[in-house]
Design a protein around this motif. Structure first.
Motif: not given
Length: 229
Positions: A147-153
């Motif tokens: 759900m933490d797409v910001t961190k993943a990207v």
């Protein structure tokens, strides 16, 4: 077995077959003997004392290299609503839903990594037969189902690499480019080694790192002493 070319043979002659190099020596030598006409990738290969056939000895994950990989990863994010907006703000190259499922089924692969929110895995799962063989299927173990797409990207763009033990017990990982400063390559090398050491299965017996080598895209392998890391 295909005969190696003259440049490869010349590079091979500069390696002492009876010597096991330190990580620093191996990286310096790999840079020196590289003969590619482009900025070749430097890769490390670990031969581990594990049995990949056993579920409790599977090794898979991802690590962010402190000095990056030298390659800009194109990221596709499957998300909707606010999460889609977050992915776009983080710098994802492509963000969407079912429209990308159709594009991929039609042969579109203009991306390097897929990130998906858990609620989108039903859609992404339809691509299992297409993405699975290419190693592109998102997975919670590598931080690409989140759900933490910001961190993943952000991590992918910063130089995150995935690793996975193969059927023979080997783990390969890119640690940068030949153009990198040797010290930065060694730092990336140590980072990969550290994460693999921490991932050692409790069930693994005997010597954990059996063999270790450094190579470049077209170059020969250079044996490395695991103790030097």
């Amino acid at each position: 077995m295909a005969k190696k070319g003259k440049k490869y043979q010349d590079a091979l002659k500069q390696i002492d077959a009876n010597k096991v190099y330190t990580a620093e020596e191996a990286v310096e030598l790999a840079k020196k003997i590289d003969f590619a006409k482009f900025d070749a990738t430097v890769e490390v290969a670990f031969r581990l004392g594990v049995d990949p056939k056993k579920a409790d000895q599977q090794i898979r994950g991802a690590v962010v290299l402190p000095n990056g990989t030298g390659k800009t990863q194109r990221v596709l994010v499957f998300a909707k609503g606010e999460k889609a907006k977050e992915a776009e703000a983080a710098g994802a190259d492509y963000v969407g839903e079912s429209e990308f499922v159709e594009k991929i089924n039609q042969g579109w692969f203009e991306f390097d990594v897929i990130v998906a929110t858990p609620d989108m895995m039903g859609e992404v799962g339809k691509l299992g037969r297409v993405l699975g063989p290419k190693g592109l299927m998102p997975n919670p173990k590598t931080g690409t189902v989140t759900m933490d797409v910001t961190k993943a990207v952000n991590e992918i763009k910063a130089g995150k690499v995935e690793y996975r033990v193969d059927k023979a017990g080997n783990v390969h990982a890119a640690i940068g480019k030949v153009s990198f400063d040797a010290a930065k390559l060694v730092e990336n090398f140590r980072t990969v080694n550290d994460v693999l050491q921490k991932a050692k299965p409790a069930a693994a017996k005997g010597t954990y790192v059996k063999n270790l080598s450094v190579t470049t895209t077209f170059g020969p392998g250079i044996k490395v002493d695991p103790a030097s890391l």
